[in-house]
Each structure stands twice: as structure tokens, then as C-alpha cells.
Design a protein around this motif. Structure first.
Motif, mmCIF file in Angstrom:
data_model
loop_
_atom_site.group_PDB
_atom_site.id
_atom_site.type_symbol
_atom_site.label_atom_id
_atom_site.label_comp_id
_atom_site.label_asym_id
_atom_site.label_seq_id
_atom_site.Cartn_x
_atom_site.Cartn_y
_atom_site.Cartn_z
ATOM 1 N N LEU A 68 49.050 34.995 45.982
ATOM 2 C CA LEU A 68 49.406 35.525 44.674
ATOM 3 C C LEU A 68 48.546 36.738 44.326
ATOM 4 O O LEU A 68 49.030 37.758 43.831
ATOM 5 N N GLY A 69 47.266 36.616 44.610
ATOM 6 C CA GLY A 69 46.343 37.706 44.311
ATOM 7 C C GLY A 69 46.666 38.966 45.099
ATOM 8 O O GLY A 69 46.610 40.084 44.570
ATOM 9 N N MET A 70 47.028 38.783 46.371
ATOM 10 C CA MET A 70 47.379 39.945 47.190
ATOM 11 C C MET A 70 48.642 40.607 46.669
ATOM 12 O O MET A 70 48.760 41.838 46.638
ATOM 13 N N LYS A 71 49.601 39.776 46.255
ATOM 14 C CA LYS A 71 50.843 40.342 45.712
ATOM 15 C C LYS A 71 50.561 41.112 44.434
ATOM 16 O O LYS A 71 51.164 42.157 44.183
ATOM 17 N N GLN A 72 49.648 40.594 43.641
ATOM 18 C CA GLN A 72 49.304 41.263 42.388
ATOM 19 C C GLN A 72 48.655 42.623 42.680
ATOM 20 O O GLN A 72 48.949 43.613 42.026
ATOM 21 N N ARG A 73 47.803 42.657 43.688
ATOM 22 C CA ARG A 73 47.188 43.941 44.078
ATOM 23 C C ARG A 73 48.237 44.906 44.622
ATOM 24 O O ARG A 73 48.192 46.110 44.344
ATOM 25 N N TRP B 250 37.025 42.610 39.280
ATOM 26 C CA TRP B 250 37.434 43.836 39.983
ATOM 27 C C TRP B 250 38.469 44.594 39.159
ATOM 28 O O TRP B 250 38.386 45.807 38.989
ATOM 29 N N LEU B 251 39.436 43.853 38.631
ATOM 30 C CA LEU B 251 40.508 44.472 37.848
ATOM 31 C C LEU B 251 39.943 45.170 36.615
ATOM 32 O O LEU B 251 40.365 46.275 36.260
ATOM 33 N N ARG B 252 38.972 44.516 35.976
ATOM 34 C CA ARG B 252 38.385 45.067 34.762
ATOM 35 C C ARG B 252 37.751 46.428 35.044
ATOM 36 O O ARG B 252 38.010 47.411 34.352
ATOM 37 N N VAL B 253 36.947 46.472 36.089
ATOM 38 C CA VAL B 253 36.295 47.727 36.483
ATOM 39 C C VAL B 253 37.350 48.772 36.847
ATOM 40 O O VAL B 253 37.264 49.945 36.475
ATOM 41 N N PHE B 254 38.348 48.282 37.547
ATOM 42 C CA PHE B 254 39.425 49.145 38.035
ATOM 43 C C PHE B 254 40.177 49.794 36.875
ATOM 44 O O PHE B 254 40.407 51.007 36.854
ATOM 45 N N LEU B 255 40.543 48.977 35.886
ATOM 46 C CA LEU B 255 41.283 49.507 34.727
ATOM 47 C C LEU B 255 40.420 50.501 33.944
ATOM 48 O O LEU B 255 40.899 51.532 33.483
ATOM 49 N N GLN C 19 45.515 35.505 28.050
ATOM 50 C CA GLN C 19 44.148 35.023 28.197
ATOM 51 C C GLN C 19 43.232 35.885 27.344
ATOM 52 O O GLN C 19 42.837 36.972 27.746
ATOM 53 N N LEU C 20 42.942 35.387 26.166
ATOM 54 C CA LEU C 20 42.243 36.208 25.190
ATOM 55 C C LEU C 20 40.832 36.568 25.651
ATOM 56 O O LEU C 20 40.406 37.712 25.532
ATOM 57 N N ALA C 21 40.135 35.576 26.177
ATOM 58 C CA ALA C 21 38.731 35.794 26.535
ATOM 59 C C ALA C 21 38.598 36.914 27.553
ATOM 60 O O ALA C 21 37.686 37.754 27.471
ATOM 61 N N GLU C 22 39.545 36.942 28.468
ATOM 62 C CA GLU C 22 39.426 37.891 29.565
ATOM 63 C C GLU C 22 39.721 39.313 29.107
ATOM 64 O O GLU C 22 39.235 40.287 29.677
ATOM 65 N N MET C 23 40.471 39.451 28.006
ATOM 66 C CA MET C 23 40.838 40.776 27.526
ATOM 67 C C MET C 23 39.739 41.403 26.677
ATOM 68 O O MET C 23 39.628 42.612 26.588
ATOM 69 N N GLU C 24 38.984 40.543 26.081
ATOM 70 C CA GLU C 24 38.008 41.000 25.102
ATOM 71 C C GLU C 24 37.113 42.110 25.645
ATOM 72 O O GLU C 24 36.759 43.045 24.943
ATOM 73 N N GLY D 61 46.946 35.177 38.765
ATOM 74 C CA GLY D 61 46.781 34.893 40.186
ATOM 75 C C GLY D 61 45.496 35.448 40.770
ATOM 76 O O GLY D 61 45.207 35.219 41.937
ATOM 77 N N LEU D 62 44.741 36.185 39.966
ATOM 78 C CA LEU D 62 43.477 36.701 40.490
ATOM 79 C C LEU D 62 42.353 35.686 40.238
ATOM 80 O O LEU D 62 42.311 35.032 39.191
ATOM 81 N N ASP D 63 41.457 35.572 41.190
ATOM 82 C CA ASP D 63 40.300 34.689 41.005
ATOM 83 C C ASP D 63 39.245 35.445 40.180
ATOM 84 O O ASP D 63 39.415 36.632 39.884
ATOM 85 N N PRO D 64 38.179 34.776 39.787
ATOM 86 C CA PRO D 64 37.178 35.440 38.935
ATOM 87 C C PRO D 64 36.686 36.764 39.507
ATOM 88 O O PRO D 64 36.509 37.745 38.774
ATOM 89 N N ILE D 65 36.520 36.805 40.811
ATOM 90 C CA ILE D 65 36.078 38.064 41.427
ATOM 91 C C ILE D 65 37.161 39.123 41.267
ATOM 92 O O ILE D 65 36.891 40.276 40.937
#
Ligand SMILES: Nc1ncnc2c1ncn2[C@@H]1O[C@H](COP(=O)(O)OP(=O)(O)OP(=O)(O)O)[C@@H](O)[C@H]1O
Ligand SMILES: [Mg+2]
Lengths: 240, 259
Positions: free
Chosen positions: A134-139, A169-174, A190-195, A161-165
Motif C-alpha cells: 500500500l505504501g509503495m502504491k501511495q508513493r 517522510w511525507l511531511r518533510v516532502f510536502l 487523521q487530525l493529529a498527523e495534519m497538525e 497506508g504509510l507507516d510512521p517513517i
């Protein structure tokens, strides 16, 4: 005033009697990351699909640079999108899947390898996507969104589908993409992750906008989750 | 042009394409290879096996063009496969004008269907020639039989693949679209022709027979080749059916939301 990069103007979308999106009005600030936030079934994906011309609005409009998506000359060079329903041909390799798109959008094939490098999938470029996690497909979906080097990114639950790592990674990427001057609209339940990722938020619930504005102002001293619960409760009370 | 290139890539990257080609070659070759044996067992009025009649030998070659069903399936998959694989989203994000995607698919279907049938018929003609060689009583085909067969194969392949795209646009479900196409041609129409033999040439199967221009009256239910339309008329009729199906899908399914 110049047209907003992305604007929802009285957008409504009904499925039968059910209203998935109700009179949504919002404008997205250029060069910022805007979180499009709401619980499951709030209407996020529906609004984004209307924006991208995949679904027809019942009424109202969703515009990109003041025009409907279908009016864009070569849309992939303007907007890159990741949708929850987006699929890749299981029998084709990652690279082949991208080359189908580069051909359609008149993008050089070399760009396909570039974006695979960017999302760190170069090693599996020649593997069929059938075996992808799932994570690979998301990438890969992110890679596809970047093909046209667009100034606008519309991402529906890219963290799914992404794991914590992967999420880190996505956060830095965006952030990096936004720092390059791009406008990003990213949905999540997922509110916490967006904050920690977004500059602005649009919160919707039951298809209706609850609030929009800079995250700092909306969250105040608490967390996004607290703000969200408070605001939705307030909205409910007001509706009575 | 870009969309055409994209559709071409979808086709050549996908293994399904080669599977369909193999199936078409197998079906056409099998029919063309077995028929000489069948006809050799049938004894004509002269007391010899029917293989001494040129019309029968021509019909054996004609069967080399018989794998057209795979051209239809190819067309159906070209559109409906996008919804099965979930690639429809990517396709219509790149090209939001849906009719443009449809037209690119029609163009690529016509070419791919023609090639599929060309290869299948070409190989089957060689198989037929070899199989007929086993029977000393078999006469030579008429001068134009082989060329006619190849031509009919190419035209039927192109036309029917285009019809397949229209069917796949109307019916987004790939399995259902394929199944309906197969059942329609092999069950529904044969029954209808049985009930209304006079209208046979107007049905899709009748039009296909018209394109294939079978030289011999081996048609079912007393319908003979002479009753069918000319190949060009039959092609136009089928394209007309395809256009009607496409127009209906333009007004309905092609506009529908893409999930
Ligand atoms: N194709 C459809 N047909 C009927 N109803 C639909 C369809 N798509 C969405 N809905 C309904 O519209 C509402 C909003 O759904 P939507 O997928 O937009 O929510 P979401 O905010 O993206 O939720 P999630 O966080 O679960 O992805 C839901 O009640 C859903 O059941
Ligand atoms: Mg969603």
C-alpha cells in the motif's frame, strides 16, 4: 482581485437524496499547505473529485485558477493529484504505468524516472505494481502527481497506508514542495498527523464547512483534535 | 496524438493484448485445420468428398477470418479495463475531455483489431493450406479466396474492435461487457435468426457474415451467403451499430462520475 488558485463556490454534490457536499465555499491560499480535514464520510473525496472533473457537481463550482479542470490546456502540468481511488495497472511495471501518463500529457519520458527517484522507488521501477505494498502504491501515486511538475497539488489522504517513517517522510516532502512555491491541498481524517504539516485548514463535517483559516488561529493553545471537536459540537448546537 | 500514443502504450505494455492475439491465432488455426477433415468425411453428390468442390475449399480458407470475437473483446477491454484496473482516474485526469479519450481508443482499436485479425488469419491460412494438402481430392481455392479472406479478416477486426470500444464504454464492467458481447453473438442472435430468418442479414452476426463474404452456403438455418449484405454495406451497418451504442454511452455512462 485575481482568482484563487483553488476555489469552491457553493459546491454541492448529492447522491440521490443524500448530500455528500453542501454549499461548500472556500478559497485556498497560494504557496501554502492547506489541510482539508473532516471525519470519514465528511465529503472530502467527493469535493476533490468535483474539483478534478471526475465527478459532476449537483450545483456550484470548484475552480482551478478560475476555471474548471476540464478547461485546463494540459491539466497535469497545472495540477497533480493523488486520489484514494486511483489505481495502477497491476500487470504493468511502475515505470510503464507512468509512461502511459507521460505520453498522454506530452511529458518527456525521462521525467518518469526522475519522479520515481524523488519518491524513492527507483529500485522497483521495472517491477509490476501487482506486488506493491500500500505504501509503495501511495508513493507511486505521488510520483504520478509530480510528473507534470505542477504548481498545484491536490492530495486525497496521501498518508494512507504509510507507516510512521513514511508519514514523517511525507511531511518533510510536502513541506519541501510548498517551499518551492507550490500550493498544496491535502485531505485527511487523521487530525493529529495534519497538525504539524499544514499552514491553513478547512474543516468539513457532514458535507458542510465548519471553519477555515490559518491553523495557528484555529487551534489556539490546544490541539487540532480539540478544536475540531469543539467546533463541530458548536455547529451542531447552532443547527438546532 | 498524445492520447493515441498513450493508448498504444497501454496496449503494448499489457500482457492481455498478447493473450488475446494468441487466443485468436489458436481459434482461427484450429477451425481452419480441422475443417478439411470434417469436409473430407462429407460425401457430395458426385460420390467424392466435398473437398473436390472449390466453394468448399474457399470456405475452409474463409474460416481463417473467424476469430473476430477477440477483436471485440480487445475493444471492450480497452475502455472497460480502465475501470477494472482503476486507471480510469489517471486517464481522465490527463485528459478530462472524455470524448477525446474515446476517440483515441477507437483509433487504436481499429488498428489493433485489424492487426490481430491479420495475424490470426495469416497463420490460419497457412494451417488451412497445410491441412488441405493432406487430402489428395482437395482442389485449389479460387484465385481471390485467400486475399479475400485476409481482407475480410482485417476489415472485420477493425470494425468489431471499434464496436467493442463502444460496448465497453456503455458497460463499464469488463466481465459483463465481454460476456454480453459473447452471449449476444453466440446465443441471442442465433435464436433471433431462428425465429425471424428473413432479417438475418441485418443482425450483427449477419453483417459479420456479410463482411466475411462466405462463398458457400454453409450458413445456419438455411440462410445462404447470397442473402447477406455486401462486405462494405455490412461494415457500414456494423459501424452504424457501434455509433449508436457510442452515442447512447456518450449520453449516459461516459458522463458518469469516475470513482
Ligand atoms: N459514488 C457514491 N455514491 C453514493 N454515495 C457516495 C458516493 N461517494 C461518496 N458517497 C457518500 O458521500 C459521503 C461523503 O463521502 P466521501 O468519500 O466524500 O467522504 P470522505 O470525507 O472522503 O471520507 P473518508 O475520510 O472516509 O475518505 C459519504 O456519506 C459517502 O457514503
Ligand atoms: Mg475520502
Amino acid at each position: 482581485m485575481s482568482a484563487s488558485v483553488i476555489s469552491f463556490n457553493n459546491l454541492s454534490k448529492h447522491y440521490g437524496k443524500q448530500a455528500a457536499v453542501k454549499n461548500l465555499n472556500a478559497a485556498i491560499r497560494s504557496g501554502a499547505i492547506t489541510g482539508f480535514i473532516g471525519p470519514n464520510g465528511a465529503g472530502k473525496s467527493t469535493a476533490l473529485r468535483c474539483l478534478l472533473g471526475l465527478a459532476t457537481a449537483t450545483s456550484g463550482t470548484a475552480l482551478i485558477n478560475g476555471a474548471p479542470y476540464s478547461a485546463l490546456e494540459n491539466p497535469l502540468k497545472v495540477v497533480g493529484a493523488v486520489l484514494d481511488s486511483r489505481g495502477f495497472h497491476a500487470g504493468l511495471t511502475a515505470l510503464q504505468n507512468l509512461k502511459v501518463i507521460t505520453a498522454a500529457a506530452d511529458i518527456p519520458d525521462s521525467r518518469a524516472l526522475e519522479v520515481l527517484e524523488i519518491v524513492e522507488l527507483s529500485e522497483v521501477a521495472h517491477k509490476r505494481t501487482k506486488g506493491f505494498s500500500l505504501g509503495m502504491k501511495q508513493r507511486l501515486a505521488l510520483a504520478a502527481a509530480l510528473l507534470g511538475d505542477p504548481q498545484i497539488l491536490v492530495l486525497d489522504e496521501p498518508a494512507n497506508g504509510l507507516d510512521p517513517i513514511g508519514i514523517a517522510w511525507l511531511r518533510v516532502f510536502l513541506r519541501k514542495l510548498a517551499d518551492e512555491g507550490r500550493t498544496i491541498l491535502v485531505s485527511s481524517h487523521q487530525l493529529a498527523e495534519m497538525e504539524h504539516t499544514v499552514d491553513d485548514v478547512i474543516i468539513i463535517n457532514h458535507g458542510e464547512m465548519v471553519v477555515e483559516g490559518p491553523i495557528k488561529k484555529i487551534v489556539g493553545k490546544g490541539t487540532l483534535e480539540e478544536a475540531f471537536l469543539q467546533l463541530t459540537l458548536k455547529a451542531k448546537a447552532a443547527a438546532k | 496524438m498524445n492520447l493515441f500514443k498513450s493508448e498504444l502504450r497501454k496496449l503494448i505494455y499489457s500482457r492481455t493484448t498478447y493473450g488475446l492475439l494468441l487466443a485468436a491465432v489458436a481459434l482461427a488455426s484450429l477451425t481452419a485445420g480441422v475443417l478439411p477433415y470434417v469436409f473430407s468425411k462429407r460425401v457430395g453428390p458426385s460420390g467424392f468428398s466435398t473437398l473436390n468442390q472449390q466453394a468448399v475449399v474457399d470456405a475452409v480458407y474463409g474460416k481463417a477470418a473467424g476469430a473476430y470475437l477477440f477483436a471485440i473483446i480487445l475493444g471492450v477491454i480497452l475502455m472497460a479495463g480502465e475501470f477494472r484496473q482503476g486507471t480510469a482516474v489517471a486517464t481522465f485526469l490527463a485528459a478530462p475531455k472524455r470524448s477525446h479519450v474515446f476517440l483515441a481508443k477507437v483509433a487504436i482499436a481499429a488498428i489493433a483489431g485489424a492487426i490481430l485479425q491479420f495475424v490470426a488469419a495469416g497463420i490460419a491460412v497457412i494451417v488451412a493450406h497445410t491441412a488441405l494438402g493432406l487430402y489428395p481430392e482437395a482442389v485449389a481455392p479460387s484465385d481471390t479466396a485467400i486475399l479475400d479472406t485476409i481482407l475480410a479478416a482485417v476489415i472485420s477486426g477493425a470494425v468489431l474492435a471499434v464496436v467493442g470500444v463502444a460496448v465497453g464504454t456503455l458497460i463499464r464492467n469488463q466481465m459483463l461487457g465481454t460476456l454480453i458481447a459473447i452471449l449476444w453473438l453466440n446465443l441471442v442472435e442465433p435464436i433471433m435468426v431462428l425465429v425471424f430468418p428473413d432479417g438475418a442479414k441485418w443482425w450483427a452476426t449477419g453483417a459479420i457474415s456479410g463482411i466475411l463474404n462466405l462463398h458457400v452456403s454453409v450458413g445456419r438455418n438455411g440462410v445462404t451467403a447470397a442473402d447477406y449484405l455486401e462486405p462494405w454495406q455490412a461494415s457500414l451497418l456494423l459501424l452504424g451499430y457501434g455509433a449508436v451504442i457510442a452515442l447512447v454511452s456518450f449520453a449516459t455512462t461516459l458522463r458518469r462520475d469516475i470513482d
